[in-house]
Design a protein around this motif. Sequence first.
Motif, PDB file in Angstrom:
ATOM      1  N   VAL A  46       9.295  23.958  26.194  1.00 27.74           N
ATOM      2  CA  VAL A  46       9.374  22.586  26.680  1.00 27.74           C
ATOM      3  C   VAL A  46       8.573  21.692  25.744  1.00 27.74           C
ATOM      4  O   VAL A  46       7.459  22.026  25.352  1.00 27.74           O
ATOM      5  CB  VAL A  46       8.794  22.497  28.112  1.00 27.74           C
ATOM      6  N   LYS A  47       9.130  20.539  25.404  1.00 32.61           N
ATOM      7  CA  LYS A  47       8.424  19.617  24.537  1.00 32.61           C
ATOM      8  C   LYS A  47       7.478  18.764  25.364  1.00 32.61           C
ATOM      9  O   LYS A  47       7.740  18.458  26.518  1.00 32.61           O
ATOM     10  CB  LYS A  47       9.418  18.738  23.795  1.00 32.61           C
ATOM     11  N   TYR A  58      -4.404  12.993  30.788  1.00 32.88           N
ATOM     12  CA  TYR A  58      -3.127  13.149  30.097  1.00 32.88           C
ATOM     13  C   TYR A  58      -2.371  11.838  30.198  1.00 32.88           C
ATOM     14  O   TYR A  58      -2.239  11.265  31.291  1.00 32.88           O
ATOM     15  CB  TYR A  58      -2.320  14.289  30.726  1.00 32.88           C
ATOM     16  N   THR A  59      -1.896  11.316  29.083  1.00 36.29           N
ATOM     17  CA  THR A  59      -1.157  10.066  29.047  1.00 36.29           C
ATOM     18  C   THR A  59       0.295  10.353  28.728  1.00 36.29           C
ATOM     19  O   THR A  59       0.590  11.024  27.736  1.00 36.29           O
ATOM     20  CB  THR A  59      -1.737   9.117  27.966  1.00 36.29           C
ATOM     21  N   ILE A  60       1.212   9.870  29.575  1.00 32.92           N
ATOM     22  CA  ILE A  60       2.646  10.059  29.338  1.00 32.92           C
ATOM     23  C   ILE A  60       3.133   8.932  28.443  1.00 32.92           C
ATOM     24  O   ILE A  60       2.893   7.754  28.719  1.00 32.92           O
ATOM     25  CB  ILE A  60       3.409  10.083  30.665  1.00 32.92           C
ATOM     26  N   LEU A  61       3.834   9.295  27.383  1.00 33.43           N
ATOM     27  CA  LEU A  61       4.378   8.320  26.447  1.00 33.43           C
ATOM     28  C   LEU A  61       5.857   8.118  26.743  1.00 33.43           C
ATOM     29  O   LEU A  61       6.627   9.075  26.822  1.00 33.43           O
ATOM     30  CB  LEU A  61       4.180   8.802  25.008  1.00 33.43           C
ATOM     31  N   PRO A  66      12.659  12.462  27.996  1.00 30.48           N
ATOM     32  CA  PRO A  66      14.086  12.625  27.692  1.00 30.48           C
ATOM     33  C   PRO A  66      14.943  11.687  28.530  1.00 30.48           C
ATOM     34  O   PRO A  66      14.657  11.430  29.695  1.00 30.48           O
ATOM     35  CB  PRO A  66      14.364  14.092  28.032  1.00 30.48           C
ATOM     36  N   ARG A  67      16.008  11.170  27.916  1.00 26.78           N
ATOM     37  CA  ARG A  67      16.953  10.294  28.597  1.00 26.78           C
ATOM     38  C   ARG A  67      18.288  11.026  28.675  1.00 26.78           C
ATOM     39  O   ARG A  67      18.836  11.444  27.662  1.00 26.78           O
ATOM     40  CB  ARG A  67      17.096   8.988  27.838  1.00 26.78           C
ATOM     41  N   TYR A  68      18.826  11.139  29.880  1.00 24.22           N
ATOM     42  CA  TYR A  68      20.083  11.849  30.098  1.00 24.22           C
ATOM     43  C   TYR A  68      21.199  10.846  30.343  1.00 24.22           C
ATOM     44  O   TYR A  68      21.054   9.915  31.137  1.00 24.22           O
ATOM     45  CB  TYR A  68      19.968  12.799  31.284  1.00 24.22           C
TER      46      TYR A  68
END
Length: 92
Positions: A46-47, A58-61, A66-68
């Motif tokens: 998993v990336k 932890y910071t989410i960028l 991912p865009r589906y």
Amino acid sequence: FRGTMSGVVSGILNAFARGRRIVPRKGWKTLDAKRAKKGYVKGKGVKSVGKHTKYGGYTILAHKIPRYIVPDLNSFELKPYVARNFKPFFKN
């Protein structure tokens, strides 16, 4: 005779003399941190979607999420599941 051979070769010959197998019967085990080189981390494939902060958070960028792309399924005829009492039929 034993002093002239290296430890690996003498160990293999001793294993043959005692009737042991050198290679496991069910093949080699899966590669994990115990059987790999130092510093190997298997992970789950998993990336990351962010980065660790210097304070332990932890910071989410947003650009890493991912865009589906999902098509419009309103007029789609097939159902998502198969009924339990489905009986197969064949055309002749």
